[in-house]
Scaffold this active site. Sequence first.
Site, PDB file in Angstrom:
ATOM      1  N   CYS A   1       7.659   7.224  -8.630  1.00  0.00           N
ATOM      2  CA  CYS A   1       7.223   8.548  -8.163  1.00  0.00           C
ATOM      3  C   CYS A   1       7.288   9.604  -9.270  1.00  0.00           C
ATOM      4  O   CYS A   1       6.394  10.438  -9.389  1.00  0.00           O
ATOM      5  CB  CYS A   1       8.085   9.014  -6.994  1.00  0.00           C
ATOM      6  SG  CYS A   1       7.821   8.065  -5.494  1.00  0.00           S
TER       7      CYS A   1
ATOM      8  N   ASN B   1      -9.020  -0.114  -6.930  1.00  0.00           N
ATOM      9  CA  ASN B   1      -7.972   0.058  -5.923  1.00  0.00           C
ATOM     10  C   ASN B   1      -8.602   0.442  -4.584  1.00  0.00           C
ATOM     11  O   ASN B   1      -9.664  -0.064  -4.236  1.00  0.00           O
ATOM     12  CB  ASN B   1      -6.920   1.046  -6.433  1.00  0.00           C
ATOM     13  CG  ASN B   1      -5.552   0.760  -5.854  1.00  0.00           C
ATOM     14  OD1 ASN B   1      -5.369   0.804  -4.644  1.00  0.00           O
ATOM     15  ND2 ASN B   1      -4.593   0.434  -6.697  1.00  0.00           N
ATOM     16  N   TRP B   2      -7.988   1.321  -3.809  1.00  0.00           N
ATOM     17  CA  TRP B   2      -8.466   1.618  -2.449  1.00  0.00           C
ATOM     18  C   TRP B   2      -9.734   2.461  -2.450  1.00  0.00           C
ATOM     19  O   TRP B   2     -10.424   2.540  -1.429  1.00  0.00           O
ATOM     20  CB  TRP B   2      -7.371   2.345  -1.647  1.00  0.00           C
ATOM     21  CG  TRP B   2      -7.034   3.648  -2.287  1.00  0.00           C
ATOM     22  CD1 TRP B   2      -6.053   3.864  -3.209  1.00  0.00           C
ATOM     23  CD2 TRP B   2      -7.730   4.883  -2.138  1.00  0.00           C
ATOM     24  NE1 TRP B   2      -6.106   5.170  -3.646  1.00  0.00           N
ATOM     25  CE2 TRP B   2      -7.120   5.817  -2.997  1.00  0.00           C
ATOM     26  CE3 TRP B   2      -8.815   5.303  -1.361  1.00  0.00           C
ATOM     27  CZ2 TRP B   2      -7.554   7.137  -3.106  1.00  0.00           C
ATOM     28  CZ3 TRP B   2      -9.255   6.621  -1.476  1.00  0.00           C
ATOM     29  CH2 TRP B   2      -8.623   7.515  -2.340  1.00  0.00           C
TER      30      TRP B   2
ATOM     31  N   GLU C   1       5.858  -3.368  -1.289  1.00  0.00           N
ATOM     32  CA  GLU C   1       6.637  -3.185  -2.523  1.00  0.00           C
ATOM     33  C   GLU C   1       8.132  -3.203  -2.195  1.00  0.00           C
ATOM     34  O   GLU C   1       8.951  -3.622  -2.982  1.00  0.00           O
ATOM     35  CB  GLU C   1       6.291  -1.843  -3.179  1.00  0.00           C
ATOM     36  CG  GLU C   1       5.141  -1.910  -4.152  1.00  0.00           C
ATOM     37  CD  GLU C   1       3.879  -2.458  -3.543  1.00  0.00           C
ATOM     38  OE1 GLU C   1       3.366  -1.849  -2.594  1.00  0.00           O
ATOM     39  OE2 GLU C   1       3.415  -3.509  -3.994  1.00  0.00           O
TER      40      GLU C   1
ATOM     41  N   ARG D   1      -5.828   8.387   4.585  1.00  0.00           N
ATOM     42  CA  ARG D   1      -7.261   8.216   4.298  1.00  0.00           C
ATOM     43  C   ARG D   1      -8.187   8.666   5.417  1.00  0.00           C
ATOM     44  O   ARG D   1      -9.386   8.458   5.345  1.00  0.00           O
ATOM     45  CB  ARG D   1      -7.537   6.770   3.871  1.00  0.00           C
ATOM     46  CG  ARG D   1      -6.815   6.476   2.599  1.00  0.00           C
ATOM     47  CD  ARG D   1      -7.133   5.176   1.931  1.00  0.00           C
ATOM     48  NE  ARG D   1      -5.993   4.917   1.072  1.00  0.00           N
ATOM     49  CZ  ARG D   1      -4.899   4.265   1.465  1.00  0.00           C
ATOM     50  NH1 ARG D   1      -4.847   3.690   2.639  1.00  0.00           N
ATOM     51  NH2 ARG D   1      -3.872   4.151   0.666  1.00  0.00           N
TER      52      ARG D   1
ATOM     53  N   THR E   1       0.804  -6.806   3.597  1.00  0.00           N
ATOM     54  CA  THR E   1       0.473  -5.671   4.460  1.00  0.00           C
ATOM     55  C   THR E   1      -1.019  -5.357   4.418  1.00  0.00           C
ATOM     56  O   THR E   1      -1.657  -5.438   3.376  1.00  0.00           O
ATOM     57  CB  THR E   1       1.283  -4.431   4.062  1.00  0.00           C
ATOM     58  OG1 THR E   1       1.197  -4.267   2.654  1.00  0.00           O
ATOM     59  CG2 THR E   1       2.732  -4.594   4.473  1.00  0.00           C
TER      60      THR E   1
ATOM     61  N   ASP F   1       0.807  -8.206  -7.732  1.00  0.00           N
ATOM     62  CA  ASP F   1       0.389  -7.090  -6.859  1.00  0.00           C
ATOM     63  C   ASP F   1      -1.143  -7.031  -6.759  1.00  0.00           C
ATOM     64  O   ASP F   1      -1.726  -5.967  -6.632  1.00  0.00           O
ATOM     65  CB  ASP F   1       0.961  -5.748  -7.361  1.00  0.00           C
ATOM     66  CG  ASP F   1       0.759  -4.613  -6.373  1.00  0.00           C
ATOM     67  OD1 ASP F   1       0.537  -4.890  -5.180  1.00  0.00           O
ATOM     68  OD2 ASP F   1       0.809  -3.445  -6.797  1.00  0.00           O
TER      69      ASP F   1
HETATM   70 CA    CA Z   1       1.056  -3.272  -3.607  1.00  0.00          CA
END
Ligand code: CA
Length: 732
Positions: free
Chosen positions: A656, A436-437, A226, A164, A282, A347
């Site tokens: 993935c 999200n982010w 995760e 990022r 985290t 999550d």
């Molecule tokens: Ca997560």
Amino acid sequence: MIREQMSVIQIFKHAGCGQQSCRTLKRFIMLAIALMLVACQPATDEGASAPEIANSGVFTADIVRADNSGWRSHGRTYSEQRHSPLSEISSKTVSDLGLEWSFDLGTSRGIETTPIVHNGIMYVTSTWNIVHALDARTGAKLWSFDPKVDKAQAGKGCCDVVNRGVAIWGQSVFTATIDGRLISLNSKTGEVNWDINTIDKTKPYTITGAPRVVDGKVIIGNGGAELGVRGYITAYSAESGDLLWRFYTVPGNPADGFENKTMEMAAKTWTGQYWQAGGGGTAWDSMAYDPELDLLYVGVGNGSPWNHGIRSPEGGDNLFLSSIVALRASTGEYVWHYQTTPAETWDYTATQHMILAELEIDGKSRKVIMQAPKNGFFYVLDRETGEFISAKNFVTVTWASHIDEDTGRPVENKFARYYGGNKPNIQLPGPLGAHNWHPMSYSPDTGLVYIPAQEAPWVYGEDSEYRYTQGAWNTGTDFTLGMLPSQKAIFAALKASLKGRLIAWDPVEQAPAWTFEHNGPWNGGVLSTSGGLVFQGTADAHFAAYDATNGERLWRFFTQTGIVAAPITYELDGEQFVAVASGWGGSYALVTGGVLPTGSVANVGRVMVFKLGASNALPPLPKTDVTVPAVPESLEVSDDVLAMGVKAYANRCSICHGDQAYSSGLIPNLRYSPITKSRQAWQQIVRGGALEDRGMPNFETILDEETVEAIRAYVISEANSDRGAEFYQSFQ
Ligand code: CA
């Protein structure tokens, strides 16, 4: 200069004055520093055939003061508002906005970088943590730095090999790498000042976040919850790279002794042998800092494993999972916390962007911190004390009915916890979050927070066969639910209900002022400006400007590739520039394979910079081969073997390569991979580590030969299903 300034800052930290007088003194000193720096800086806005490279360094006052010629910290200032007072590009002039320059990053993976601009230089990060320094006026490359990351370590990341962005401080650029290093570079040349390791390399830690620098301390967390790690955040000396403090976000094994009283306190909220999978928590993305309070705010992530019933079987809130934690920035000491999702099990991280602002609430000016975490509620807290002020859901939420105003705790729906005898259920939000982010922005002009929000449901259910497996995903949830061929109706319903929108949220009223509906989820971060505009890129390959007061789309530009990154703006030579990077990717893009956004073509990672009156074109579109490749005939295997393949694929590969072996094209689409034809080649890659240097993990210790062969049978069976043609049609 560093020492002079640090010593000045120490004055108010140790002056021992009363709080109010300290604040006044601090304001005076900040102003004095700002004026000193203005006097010292060369006039970067004049002349400028070649940019002045970091003759004047960046320090606290530069980030607090935030003049318009740069974008000097991840969220522009420590308040992380991502709002610029620039107004040349406005609702009246934006129709004249065009492309000034673009720079190809040479990658087809996700790009999440926020460019940092100082002294006419733009610093961006690309795939595998390559840093580019560009002339912010022209896009000419000044230098590049390749940290040559350990790509095998990168394969342990949850969510694409993204990054990022960098931080700047003094004469240095700081970058944190997917393999856990923190590196200081000379901002003028890109040469390495120092390069240190921040993680235990035997554990699946990765870094995707941008560092922040506060009073000469470079602060960085990490990800990996995760797979199973214990979260922490660390401050390193900007000058030497020496470790100054570290704050663990969850307690470790009590038998090893607690690091501090805070961990002892936190451990009382955990049960069972919670430390075995690390506990999680985290701090992989968000931070904000209040220099007056000397408080660093850290957003903390989900548990390891996700499933609370496994992680902490006798109950407990599990501090500091899914919390905002306020730390004393100078020492790393705990000050307060607020937990958005007690006993987190979905999550629902609280690592999402946090914004500091002053809001008028019930007739009083309040210093607040605001967050729209994954769980779908928008929170306003008092940032001095952590006191809960208000919260309201900003999208449809089914896991909780509301947040109790007296306790500040969610009132959960009975069916939401998917363990302890509860059945699996479809829930909003899913693990990809209601937000999200992707950064939001806050405009002090409109008083609105602009949220890149989404609705992406998921089927939560317990993995009844869960056991901790080192190096693998350890969630304790069953990823096959909603993914089994027999449940395609559920799967189709899930995909049909995916939504993405830009929401202008009134944080005082806790209600939307307006919303703009996008084609789907996982759109870009947001920038607002005093030109009355909100800028956002979208998954469907456009960059657009909206009227900040009513959401009307005033301008947009076809970017060829989807955007997830956030835009920035800066002014040079009296002209306003707006920059954004394209490159669709990240967890959503990988796991919801095949949902390639409408209108997008194969991914091109690229920085694009716009200004008024410019009309340059992007390089021509890359050609996409739309021929449906031949696939091998289905293997003759029993239903049991196929079922084994589905389960192993869903839980080990889909993260993935996309659910139902249906990759969105960022990484190899297994349905059409020639490797599937060869049992031997398949085994060599999956269990032999043949492609580890390209980021494909070696599953030798996680999957046995028989299971890997069952996965191959499953992938080939999917390649022969009707969804193949559908995938290729989406390109046409
Ligand atoms: Ca997560």
